[in-house]
Design a protein around this motif. Structure first.
Motif, PDB file in Angstrom:
ATOM      1  N   UNK A 229      36.714 -25.141  -0.995  1.00  0.00           N
ATOM      2  CA  UNK A 229      35.309 -25.729  -0.200  1.00  0.00           C
ATOM      3  C   UNK A 229      35.283 -24.906   1.227  1.00  0.00           C
TER       4      UNK A 229
ATOM      5  N   UNK B 238      33.127 -22.569  -7.541  1.00  0.00           N
ATOM      6  CA  UNK B 238      32.494 -23.689  -7.921  1.00  0.00           C
ATOM      7  C   UNK B 238      32.811 -24.092  -9.377  1.00  0.00           C
TER       8      UNK B 238
ATOM      9  N   UNK C  32      33.821 -21.446  -0.239  1.00  0.00           N
ATOM     10  CA  UNK C  32      32.489 -21.364  -0.764  1.00  0.00           C
ATOM     11  C   UNK C  32      31.417 -21.723   0.329  1.00  0.00           C
ATOM     12  N   UNK C  33      31.887 -22.752   1.394  1.00  0.00           N
ATOM     13  CA  UNK C  33      30.948 -22.977   2.289  1.00  0.00           C
ATOM     14  C   UNK C  33      30.750 -21.873   3.212  1.00  0.00           C
TER      15      UNK C  33
ATOM     16  N   UNK D  64      30.750 -27.087   7.027  1.00  0.00           N
ATOM     17  CA  UNK D  64      30.912 -26.310   5.832  1.00  0.00           C
ATOM     18  C   UNK D  64      31.474 -26.840   4.612  1.00  0.00           C
ATOM     19  N   UNK D  65      32.318 -28.030   4.650  1.00  0.00           N
ATOM     20  CA  UNK D  65      32.533 -28.733   3.334  1.00  0.00           C
ATOM     21  C   UNK D  65      31.347 -29.162   2.790  1.00  0.00           C
ATOM     22  N   UNK D  66      30.484 -29.671   3.427  1.00  0.00           N
ATOM     23  CA  UNK D  66      29.214 -30.622   3.041  1.00  0.00           C
ATOM     24  C   UNK D  66      28.396 -29.140   2.300  1.00  0.00           C
ATOM     25  N   UNK D  67      28.267 -28.049   2.826  1.00  0.00           N
ATOM     26  CA  UNK D  67      27.520 -26.995   2.344  1.00  0.00           C
ATOM     27  C   UNK D  67      28.252 -26.437   1.147  1.00  0.00           C
ATOM     28  N   UNK D  68      29.478 -26.624   0.933  1.00  0.00           N
ATOM     29  CA  UNK D  68      30.339 -26.244  -0.046  1.00  0.00           C
ATOM     30  C   UNK D  68      29.852 -27.172  -1.432  1.00  0.00           C
ATOM     31  N   UNK D  69      29.801 -28.282  -0.993  1.00  0.00           N
ATOM     32  CA  UNK D  69      29.742 -29.336  -2.202  1.00  0.00           C
ATOM     33  C   UNK D  69      28.054 -29.352  -2.736  1.00  0.00           C
TER      34      UNK D  69
ATOM     35  N   UNK E  28      24.851 -25.331  -8.202  1.00  0.00           N
ATOM     36  CA  UNK E  28      25.724 -24.158  -9.488  1.00  0.00           C
ATOM     37  C   UNK E  28      25.725 -25.042 -10.944  1.00  0.00           C
ATOM     38  N   UNK E  29      25.877 -26.395 -10.437  1.00  0.00           N
ATOM     39  CA  UNK E  29      26.238 -27.267 -11.862  1.00  0.00           C
ATOM     40  C   UNK E  29      24.632 -27.538 -12.408  1.00  0.00           C
TER      41      UNK E  29
ATOM     42  N   UNK F  74      28.359 -26.241 -19.998  1.00  0.00           N
ATOM     43  CA  UNK F  74      27.275 -25.369 -19.228  1.00  0.00           C
ATOM     44  C   UNK F  74      27.973 -24.529 -18.110  1.00  0.00           C
ATOM     45  N   UNK F  75      28.719 -25.105 -17.251  1.00  0.00           N
ATOM     46  CA  UNK F  75      29.318 -24.229 -16.385  1.00  0.00           C
ATOM     47  C   UNK F  75      30.052 -22.910 -16.622  1.00  0.00           C
TER      48      UNK F  75
ATOM     49  N   UNK G  55      23.145 -35.314   1.345  1.00  0.00           N
ATOM     50  CA  UNK G  55      24.261 -34.599   1.723  1.00  0.00           C
ATOM     51  C   UNK G  55      23.506 -33.510   2.978  1.00  0.00           C
TER      52      UNK G  55
ATOM     53  N   UNK H 100      27.376 -20.273 -18.322  1.00  0.00           N
ATOM     54  CA  UNK H 100      26.589 -19.386 -17.155  1.00  0.00           C
ATOM     55  C   UNK H 100      27.464 -18.623 -16.506  1.00  0.00           C
TER      56      UNK H 100
ATOM     57  N   UNK I  50      30.764 -18.728  -6.810  1.00  0.00           N
ATOM     58  CA  UNK I  50      30.461 -19.123  -7.721  1.00  0.00           C
ATOM     59  C   UNK I  50      31.540 -19.351  -8.867  1.00  0.00           C
TER      60      UNK I  50
ATOM     61  N   UNK J 116      22.280 -25.743 -12.006  1.00  0.00           N
ATOM     62  CA  UNK J 116      21.691 -24.412 -12.827  1.00  0.00           C
ATOM     63  C   UNK J 116      22.151 -24.418 -14.134  1.00  0.00           C
ATOM     64  N   UNK J 117      23.676 -24.549 -14.129  1.00  0.00           N
ATOM     65  CA  UNK J 117      24.180 -24.250 -15.284  1.00  0.00           C
ATOM     66  C   UNK J 117      23.531 -25.110 -16.605  1.00  0.00           C
TER      67      UNK J 117
ATOM     68  N   UNK K  94      26.579 -26.361  -2.473  1.00  0.00           N
ATOM     69  CA  UNK K  94      26.435 -25.143  -3.478  1.00  0.00           C
ATOM     70  C   UNK K  94      27.183 -25.423  -4.790  1.00  0.00           C
ATOM     71  N   UNK K  95      28.241 -26.131  -5.019  1.00  0.00           N
ATOM     72  CA  UNK K  95      28.742 -26.475  -6.260  1.00  0.00           C
ATOM     73  C   UNK K  95      28.023 -27.439  -7.330  1.00  0.00           C
TER      74      UNK K  95
ATOM     75  N   UNK L  51      27.199 -19.623   4.029  1.00  0.00           N
ATOM     76  CA  UNK L  51      26.532 -19.683   5.408  1.00  0.00           C
ATOM     77  C   UNK L  51      26.500 -18.400   6.318  1.00  0.00           C
TER      78      UNK L  51
END
Lengths: 409, 409, 409, 409
Positions: free
Chosen positions: A399, A346, A402-403, D296-301, D307-308, A311-312, D361, A315, A343, D310-311, D303-304, A407
């Motif tokens: 990470x 990710x 992405x973060x 920032x790490x948690x935000x990245x996780x 994204x997963x 899926x990843x 998270x 998409x 993205x 959604x896919x 996001x990932x 932000x």
């Protein structure tokens, strides 16, 4: 039986995927041997040249297959990886360049940069004759934004000096697409230059000896006062240490197809798990009852992880086609390009992690025999771990990237 | 600096741990070479004989060190594993037997089975002279409860026929402790028999070629009408396919020390991570800032996982000492013994999983160079994966066992 | 049946654990009601006073039970938490203070600070009469090292102004142990002051309305020019924003017993899972076969996580007793104290994460009925999430702390 | 700014998504209040009727919006869930039925079952006038394949007796789509019957009091000799306890749109995390530096994970459209239908797990204030846990189903 695996969506993509499946069989036959000896599958790549597979991303005008979908390139490379991951990452180095060049041509045309357009078309024409190109970007102890290989201007050209590492495909590459640092009045710049194989001063080592991906020929390449003409230095560039919308596009288009390669490795591993988990009789194995339910659970977890990876890839690949490859796709600014790149990161993280899990779990399903070197899973276990080291960004850096992008929004 | 790693708690344990640390250094020096060539570290084991290390679990009455704590045996083997995991699992095969024999002697004395007591003391005396024993239990396509190696009665003894696999330590073992199936009027039984090295009919193959643990000499051993005297067949036994409180005790005491071996591998990996994560200057590496925070996170996760593994080894080891090894420990019935065994399985699972995570994460911290064969982490990555295949119980079966025991309460 | 759960190791610890089990039953009876109404279990705490439970950490010289083991305090509080987590965290606030005071008395004696010793003994004497103390440290939008509640010198004493939050146990506390910021010539300092309940200017709000831990009475407390005599300000202090070896010891000894509280909540949840997973007949439930194997897996994962949490509490608790509470324990410097504190943080993280997993998994085992408010698991699901918010350090900060300490070594 | 969230792909889908966003705002305004009081948002649903939103899956011929994409239905419901998850699951119960009816009409037409076609069209016409339907399938202590609500033939109709639970949307439903067990000569069958609201013998309780999803009105509905005419019993059926290709199609089309609902809840949670993680100055919060990198790490996780999810929704939704909803989609046999259903289950598992992780998270990012009932995250934490209990299949059963299907291939 319905097939829920990834399917190509374009005509060229279908042709490419078919060839990929054929070459995967050939690659699978030689994989154990090339892994054991650490040798590059030269004959396989010769056959991939002959079949036209390696011209997939050259436009038909330049004699290629005309594949222009990042997604479909990835789908095909994932199939090749089911045969041999090493061969698939090596092929990606070359095929990704074609997609990048296609975009650069389209951009140059759109902005009426006739000369730039012609120079890139010229490279595509060379690729259309069967030449192999590789991206020589990685260096020890630095990242892609801070190349330390130096290009200094000399009469009528540039002199290149420094060392590249993890130079996958270098054994048979005809052209080396090398990132370099040059000094300008405005400070250091990162630029790219093409170095033809055999240019005096270029030395291709034979020092690749990896945990896995042992058939990828990822040797070091040393440049020692290696001089190329001016025309081989690509116009433009980025301030050293920074990204530009263009550098992010190149990295995204060129590297994304590596993601499905690791899905392909996981798919190959899962076939071993399925085979081992199918009910045995207790006559064959007196302990067959014990753990039966647990095997079904592990198979289910593999199925779920593979479905997630597919899926990843599906998409993200489709979105990259829409935003980066389509004729009518707008040129994204650095902010939007960062979001697209995040993205991609990710997707890379998800597939890298889950593909490792699938291989690991498949070993648990198969049992102790998978721990022997003769079992293909023992190779997949080593190969699949390469995913986290693929450019750009280590898991650690990804990470943070992405973060930070999230932000900034 | 305060040391929060596992410490021995008995006098013999401290002596053993000190020797373990010394032998670990020696083992570390040869680990890369033995891994590359797949050879058993014969010289190392000769030195471990000389130092008395390999007599650790022989009582002092029989000339040994008198170590009788499962926990402390594990602590020392974990230290050895920091040098070389292969050597540590090989040593465990031998040293675990000593602990088992100690318990059997105590049990026999308590139940006034004088003859049984004497026969085991006799084995301990042999070990006290420096002989090496190994447990030869594992077979292909079955589990420990269903051995297919057959013992048939012959005049004055038994004839053994069948094939054992993963026979770690077989290269230098003097005595083979072999599980067999025998037919009785009450149905098939699982029993154990001692086979001296070189008994006609015993063939030690040289076919070990693993993904990792390559120096452990885990070859196959074939028994083809191999005849041993009656006295070498241990009294007692279990209906084939079943557990008994005794079989569970033997498995628990003998195999638990393998758990800290994988902790030791993870500790060795973490040292590489710490070394790589210590702040670099950007002069050394222009990309040093990127990912710094992420490295700290990964180091913290390693610390947490190692602290968890240490706690699990510490507590389970102590409980095993209390319930299985103490002079005044009651003989547990099969129900309670199952609960203790399930706790051992929980500990094994935790350490197997987390040690793999620590090695994997350490590779992420170190970066691409850890993917080269020359980097020790590339060996640890292969070695640590063996944990899940260690007897008894695959991860698949362990969950089923643990859950079933819990639901019986 | 053998009991593998955590057991106290000291005489006072055993007495405490027995009382804890009795009070846990009482707490369990009222838990649903107090959760629904958000009311503090005043009667329960009255009974815990009467039984002597709340004097556990007061030395016998001052009329208490003389419990001096951090580990055993945690073991007993974990048992209380099996009845009601809210009651357990509230009791911890008070009982942890006793342990801290014991250490301060011993330290003062050792360093011949007679006056300091006497003032702390005086507080213990008050606790010995049955008084309740609570630690009032947490404030909104800052951390423990940066208190913004201000203490300014006034004639013969100090005036306290500011707002504390999450003031667990404030409903019945007689003494408030308040961290404050004071200005000195050398810059701002963090100090601690005791404020008796009802001191003019202290206002205890009734605004606690949490997702869980709803019976803990964790209201805000406002201090508005609240004047206390000089003697109530504890000597010493730390530069504002920093740790000292002493502040780390206080935080470690006082907060560690919260860790087993969350283990206790998970243990309570697992009992529901075991009950639901025991085999049903298909007559009772036609779908009983489906998922049976999966339930066993989930039960096994709970068992493994609980075994892990118990091991972590056991080992860290024992190490804290050795390094921080023992009569002969050396005074650790800031570096070693940081290492011990980081180990506590690792333990907190492990138990916080795994206890959440156990409750979550138990809900999956029980099925949809656990999602109803009337089911105890729906309360445990809310209560257990508090673990991550317990002082000191959020999960976010803890990783940074643990990693940094490891990299300093 | 580029929008990488899920977008509708059909015209009706776009209209539906726009309305969903508007109703989401309205729903968000009332969510806290309806959660606190456990009341159904009647006014919101009245407005969704007025806007045409609730007729989205009625064909335009019957007065609806003509939305026929499972994927786009899910995309819109995910947006509604960003406002209130309770409202979104309630709307799904009704809207999913429309899609199922569309397929049944097409199937009946294709197989020339004129009468069947007309009866379903008649129901769609009723829905086209604004009637609300709900699927009343779930019962205590059994699964969807084994309904225990009994339908017995009576003169000219059927008498329904039994109890349904988790009857989301029952407060305002006009029609109840009820699964029943009927006895036939060939053994018990599972069939479906429509019961109009207010039919004598039907009693809608007011007993919904959940941990979360408190505004969904998921009461029990009791049927006690509730008689409906013959025409309300749908033709066909499945042997009791079994699946058919049709029952799997209905379950897949009707329940898949619940998956993106939980993605929507996670997306709402992530907005709180982003808001909290944006850099603060240390003037606002003296502890702001600590933990910055971790946030920032948690935000990245997050996001990932988003994204997963959604896919997974994107790909599975598209495949369901292709294989189950397209005019030219073949009728899958039970084997292929099981594979498609297993893919749906994989998607459900992934989103259920990751959405819980994202909410959890986000609470860690926001800190202790998110643990107060007044903070929206404390509601999302309770709501999102419902995902695992959504039909069909608990997480426990899903693994068994997915694994078994994979092993049958």
């Amino acid at each position: 039986v319905i097939d829920l695996s990834l399917q190509p969506t374009t005509g060229a993509g279908r042709r490419f995927a078919e060839l990929a499946a054929e070459h995967a069989s050939e690659a699978a036959n030689g994989a154990a041997e090339h892994d054991a000896t650490g040798t590059f599958p030269v004959a396989l790549f010769e056959n991939m040249k002959q079949s036209g597979f390696l011209k997939a991303t050259v436009p038909s005008e330049q004699g290629g297959m005309g594949l222009s979908s990042v997604r479909d390139l990835g789908v095909g490379l994932g199939r090749l990886a089911q045969g041999d991951g090493s061969a698939a990452i090596a092929a990606t180095m070359h095929l990704g360049f074609g997609l990048i060049a296609q975009r650069l041509v389209a951009d140059a045309a759109r902005s009426n940069r006739i000369e730039l357009r012609q120079s890139i078309v010229a490279v595509l024409e060379v690729l259309g004759t069967g030449a192999i190109v590789m991206a020589n970007f990685t260096e020890p102890k630095t990242d892609l934004r801070h190349p330390n290989v130096v290009a200094t201007p000399v009469d009528g050209g540039w002199s290149i000096t420094g060392r590249k590492t993890f130079s996958t495909l270098c054994e048979i590459a005809d052209l080396f697409f090398v990132s370099v640092r040059t000094e300008t009045d405005g400070g250091p710049m990162t630029k790219s230059v093409l170095v033809p194989r055999g240019t005096p001063g270029q030395q291709i080592l034979s020092n690749w000896d990896g945990l896995g991906m042992r058939a990828s020929g990822s040797h070091d390449v040393v440049y020692d006062g290696c001089v190329v003409p001016d025309a081989y230095m690509l116009p433009g560039g980025v301030p050293w240490g920074q990204d530009s919308d263009l550098s992010l596009r190149i990295a995204t288009v060129g590297q994304f197809p590596l993601v499905p390669v690791f899905l392909g490795i996981a798919e190959a591993a899962h076939l071993h798990a399925l085979d081992a988990a199918r009910p045995r009789t207790t006559a064959d194995d007196p302990s067959a009852d014990m753990g039966r339910a647990g095997l079904t659970q592990l198979v289910a977890e593999n199925e779920r992880d593979l479905a997630t990876c597919r899926a990843v890839v599906d998409r993200t690949g489709s979105l990259l086609d829409t935003f980066l490859m389509a004729d009518d796709s707008p040129r994204l600014d650095i902010g939007d390009m960062s979001r697209v790149h995040a993205l991609f990161q990710c997707s890379k993280q998800v597939v890298n992690r889950l593909s490792v899990s699938v291989v690991d779990r498949s070993m648990s399903v198969v049992g102790g025999s998978s721990y022997r070197r003769e079992h293909p899973l023992s190779r997949l276990y080593r190969d699949v771990r390469a995913g986290g080291f693929m450019q750009p960004y280590s898991p650690v850096e990804a990470n943070e990237y992405i973060g930070s992008v999230a932000l900034q929004q």
